[in-house]
Design an enzyme around this catalytic site. Structure first.
Site, PDB file in Angstrom:
ATOM      1  CG  ASP A  14      -1.708   1.221   1.417  1.00  0.00           C
ATOM      2  OD1 ASP A  14      -2.412   1.597   0.470  1.00  0.00           O
ATOM      3  OD2 ASP A  14      -1.625   1.832   2.501  1.00  0.00           O
ATOM      4  CG  ASP A  16      -1.378   8.128   0.967  1.00  0.00           C
ATOM      5  OD1 ASP A  16      -0.228   8.571   0.859  1.00  0.00           O
ATOM      6  OD2 ASP A  16      -2.338   8.566   0.315  1.00  0.00           O
TER       7      ASP A  16
END
Length: 233
Positions: A14, A16
């Protein structure tokens, strides 16, 4: 202290909250959006918005936006994250920064070893990576690339496909419950970090391993693939 090891063909990150701390920018963007839309309960939104595509958040919280204008609203919102982060930096506050252990981990990976699978758009994703000095990986999956975002498996299935590997031979690295669910639904192993949610919130999603951040993760290339060593206290 004990060690957990996995051998995989690719690592699917991922962005953020996992690689980049964008908290200040995201808060600033929602505050800006709240000023434009006074009916929004920003505190309520912040409890569930992380790890979810902006287009899905805006559909949920701003149903008054016409469908034909939704993508423009998404782009405006995500560029405001970058602008808010820059305003924070100018004021001596935290902007967009790399989280602990990220630099060392990415430097030890080869180009074909990893992907980023983010709920952000490509416009924001590219701008955020540039702001922290990370070149976009060859395998870069954004909200624009999938019809269904997290918690559906689509982003991580596409990330594995772009890496040319079986998703069952991948490990997903996530900081949000929706992302952990996405990785598990895709069939990958999941390493969760407690960089944006509490330990209890992340434990409830039942990842394969839970750590504070990526500073406790190292890799080594072996004949069988990428050996990941995770030191768990």
């Amino acid at each position: 202290m004990f060690e957990t090891k996995f051998v995989v063909d690719a690592i699917l990150f991922d962005m953020d909250g996992t690689l980049i701390d964008s908290t200040g920018g995201v808060l600033g963007a929602w505050e800006y959006w709240g000023q434009k839309n006074p009916h929004l309960n920003i505190e309520e939104i912040l409890q569930t918005c992380h790890g979810v595509r902006t287009i899905d958040n805006l559909r949920k919280w701003c149903p008054e936006i016409p469908p034909e204008k939704l993508q423009d609203a998404v782009n405006e919102f995500e560029l405001e994250i970058v602008r808010a982060a820059k305003r924070n930096e100018a004021a001596g506050k935290t902007g967009l920064i790399l989280l602990p252990g990220v630099t060392e981990l990415l430097q030890s990976l080869r180009d074909d070893d990893w992907a980023i699978c983010t709920s952000a758009t490509r416009v924001y994703g590219a701008a955020a990576l540039e702001a922290v000095g990370i070149p976009p990986p060859k395998a870069f999956v954004t909200a624009d690339d999938v019809t269904r975002g997290k918690p559906y498996p689509d982003p991580y299935l596409m990330g594995a496909e772009k890496c040319g590997v079986d998703v069952r031979r991948c490990i997903v690295v996530e900081d949000a419950p929706s992302g952990v669910k996405s990785g598990k639904a895709a069939g990958a192993k999941v390493l969760a970090v407690c960089t944006s949610h509490t330990k209890e919130q992340m434990q409830a999603t039942e990842p394969d391993v839970l750590v504070q951040d990526l500073s406790c993760v190292t890799i080594e290339h072996i004949a069988e693939g990428i050996e990941i060593t995770i030191s768990v206290s």
